[in-house]
Design an enzyme around this catalytic site. Sequence first.
Site, mmCIF file in Angstrom:
data_model
loop_
_atom_site.group_PDB
_atom_site.id
_atom_site.type_symbol
_atom_site.label_atom_id
_atom_site.label_comp_id
_atom_site.label_asym_id
_atom_site.label_seq_id
_atom_site.Cartn_x
_atom_site.Cartn_y
_atom_site.Cartn_z
ATOM 1 N N HIS A 214 48.263 -8.025 18.657
ATOM 2 C CA HIS A 214 49.559 -7.561 18.389
ATOM 3 C C HIS A 214 50.138 -7.741 19.885
ATOM 4 O O HIS A 214 51.246 -7.758 20.138
ATOM 5 C CB HIS A 214 49.974 -6.120 18.064
ATOM 6 C CG HIS A 214 49.264 -5.076 18.951
ATOM 7 N ND1 HIS A 214 48.001 -4.770 19.082
ATOM 8 C CD2 HIS A 214 49.897 -4.589 20.128
ATOM 9 C CE1 HIS A 214 47.796 -3.725 20.058
ATOM 10 N NE2 HIS A 214 48.947 -3.651 20.615
ATOM 11 N N ARG A 215 49.301 -8.250 21.021
ATOM 12 C CA ARG A 215 49.763 -8.117 22.292
ATOM 13 C C ARG A 215 50.661 -9.555 22.453
ATOM 14 O O ARG A 215 50.397 -10.338 21.735
ATOM 15 C CB ARG A 215 48.556 -8.598 23.240
ATOM 16 C CG ARG A 215 47.725 -7.502 23.223
ATOM 17 C CD ARG A 215 48.158 -6.556 24.165
ATOM 18 N NE ARG A 215 47.006 -5.384 24.419
ATOM 19 C CZ ARG A 215 47.323 -4.168 25.009
ATOM 20 N NH1 ARG A 215 48.572 -3.945 25.571
ATOM 21 N NH2 ARG A 215 46.301 -3.250 25.128
#
Length: 371
Positions: A214-215
């Site tokens: 999700h970064r």
Amino acid sequence: MTGMTEHVQPLVMHVTGARPNFPKAAPVLAALADLPVRQLLVHTGQHYDERMSEVFFRQLGLPAPDVNLGVGSGPHGAQTAAIMVGLEELVLERRPDLVVVYGDVNSTVAAALVAAKLQIPLAHVEAGLRSFDLTMPEEINRLVTDRLADLLLVTSPDAIAHLGNEGVDPDRIHLVGNPMIDTLLRHLDELDVDSARTLVGLPPEEPYVVATLHRPGNVDDPADVAELVAAVHGVADQVRIVIPLHPRGRERLQAAGLLDHERVLAAEPLGYLEFLALVQGSVGVVTDSGGVQEETTVMGVPCLTLRPSTERPVTITHGTNRLVTRAQLPAVMAEVLSAGRAAPGTTPVPPLWDGQAGPRIAAVLARHLGL
């Protein structure tokens, strides 16, 4: 008795807001419950989805938040500002003797700014972590929070060195261990791998890898997303890969064809116990999360971190973690699958990751409060 004033116990305000905060806060709240202090648990509502937030309170035995600011999602500036507005009003009303913040999310830095401006002492749990990557919003949050904190509660020796290099007074730094590991060890016997497999639709006995991605560096830019999907498909050519899809990046990953491979299995965000059970039963993990690097270290699960750096290098020197690029991922996963998981208890664990961080933190806070 006439003429005597009642002694009022000091008030400790805990500020949480996002999924990673809750397993860190739970052992601290529990340990402080045995001391003569009042506690106020604030949930900013930064994560507000049931699967991202409320389920954690139930599973970790956390008390219901005394206050939920309900700020919801939004751009970094707007979200941080909304949290500050709500917290400032609350702090002025309740006047806590100490504010405790956790980790590196927007709620953490917002609370740090409010406490500093209102001259309320601040304790930062998980201080001193550094990735040295200023493109990460979390790194900005860490730097600002540590600069403002009165008590810096660190999880590993490298964090002490970082703070020392930044000129922090050594008397403010306390090596206490990792409270998130307290929570993990407390719940380890409750993990039900078979139920977790069934929950996400995994066939019985089939080996699998868990991925959490999700970064911004992986899911914001279309070119990065395309590379990431290709890397994940390269892993799926070798083994089933289960991905609980974080709300952040979900649409972009799906639009880039993430689920087009027959051995990529998407799942909704999972509760704390369900996710850890899934990790426990896996042959390996691919992640860009900080906390997952720590959990896999203690669980002895091979972890491949899709980032150029980590603020948790102790998970590499004393754990199972390894930094990889997207291009390297399929080949390195082949090595992991070939080697298999190490025998339980044979991988090193960082010092003081022993399940007693909560009581150590409570002791530091108590001394600060003069108890």
